[in-house]
Write an enzyme that holds these catalytic residues in place. Structure first.
Site, PDB file in Angstrom:
ATOM      1  N   TYR A  54       0.847  -1.197   0.000  1.00  0.00           N
ATOM      2  CA  TYR A  54       0.000   0.000   0.000  1.00  0.00           C
ATOM      3  C   TYR A  54       0.881   1.246   0.000  1.00  0.00           C
ATOM      4  CZ  TYR A  54      -3.592  -3.362   1.436  1.00  0.00           C
ATOM      5  OH  TYR A  54      -4.436  -4.434   1.494  1.00  0.00           O
ATOM      6  N   ASN A  75     -12.736  -1.498  -4.606  1.00  0.00           N
ATOM      7  CA  ASN A  75     -12.576  -2.005  -5.970  1.00  0.00           C
ATOM      8  C   ASN A  75     -13.762  -2.908  -6.339  1.00  0.00           C
ATOM      9  OD1 ASN A  75     -11.779  -3.295  -8.329  1.00  0.00           O
ATOM     10  ND2 ASN A  75      -9.971  -4.248  -7.440  1.00  0.00           N
ATOM     11  N   CYS A  83      -6.475  -6.291  -6.897  1.00  0.00           N
ATOM     12  CA  CYS A  83      -6.073  -5.676  -5.626  1.00  0.00           C
ATOM     13  C   CYS A  83      -5.514  -6.701  -4.642  1.00  0.00           C
ATOM     14  CB  CYS A  83      -7.227  -4.884  -5.023  1.00  0.00           C
ATOM     15  SG  CYS A  83      -8.719  -5.832  -4.792  1.00  0.00           S
ATOM     16  N   HIS A  84      -5.704  -7.992  -4.918  1.00  0.00           N
ATOM     17  CA  HIS A  84      -5.102  -9.007  -4.048  1.00  0.00           C
ATOM     18  C   HIS A  84      -3.572  -8.960  -4.121  1.00  0.00           C
ATOM     19  CE1 HIS A  84      -5.741 -10.935  -7.978  1.00  0.00           C
ATOM     20  NE2 HIS A  84      -4.630 -11.612  -7.721  1.00  0.00           N
ATOM     21  N   GLU A 115      -1.939 -17.613  -8.564  1.00  0.00           N
ATOM     22  CA  GLU A 115      -1.140 -16.896  -9.556  1.00  0.00           C
ATOM     23  C   GLU A 115       0.338 -17.255  -9.471  1.00  0.00           C
ATOM     24  OE1 GLU A 115      -3.814 -12.939 -10.387  1.00  0.00           O
ATOM     25  OE2 GLU A 115      -2.094 -12.744  -9.061  1.00  0.00           O
TER      26      GLU A 115
END
Length: 118
Positions: A54, A75, A83-84, A115
């Protein structure tokens, strides 16, 4: 799917599950404040398998980490705008979808593992 756009979204989500580098090409409704859209645009550029904090994003756009976190929580397209991939300082997981625990944080962990394993 009940309409062509829903079918397109479902097809792209299935393609993403097979290949998390598969790009989304959906007409997203413009949402959020100008600031939120700046944060989301920055998040959209984070490559799969990597993360930013952040604070990193806040420094880049001239804001504060807490404000970036609030924008992440707002979001409306969390797979398409990933945003993860935004974490708290010191390697902590942070929050997800305005939650700091429970199934939503488990979802963030799953997305990051999914991912990273591809």
């Amino acid at each position: 799917p009940e309409n062509p756009l829903a079918e397109r979204a479902a097809t792209q989500l299935l393609a993403w599950l097979d290949d998390p580098d598969h790009p989304f090409d959906l007409p997203l409704a413009e949402r959020g404040t100008l600031f939120q859209r700046r944060v989301w645009s920055t998040i959209a550029d984070i490559p799969r398998g990597t993360s930013r904090t952040y604070g990193d994003i806040a420094t880049e756009i001239g804001s504060a980490a807490r404000a970036v976190g609030q924008a992440c929580g707002a979001n409306p397209f969390p797979i398409i705008i990933p945003c993860h991939r935004v974490m708290a300082a010191g390697g902590r997981i942070g929050g997800f979808a305005n939650s700091t625990g429970g199934y939503l944080l488990d979802t963030k962990r799953w997305l990051l593992r999914f991912e990273a394993d591809r």
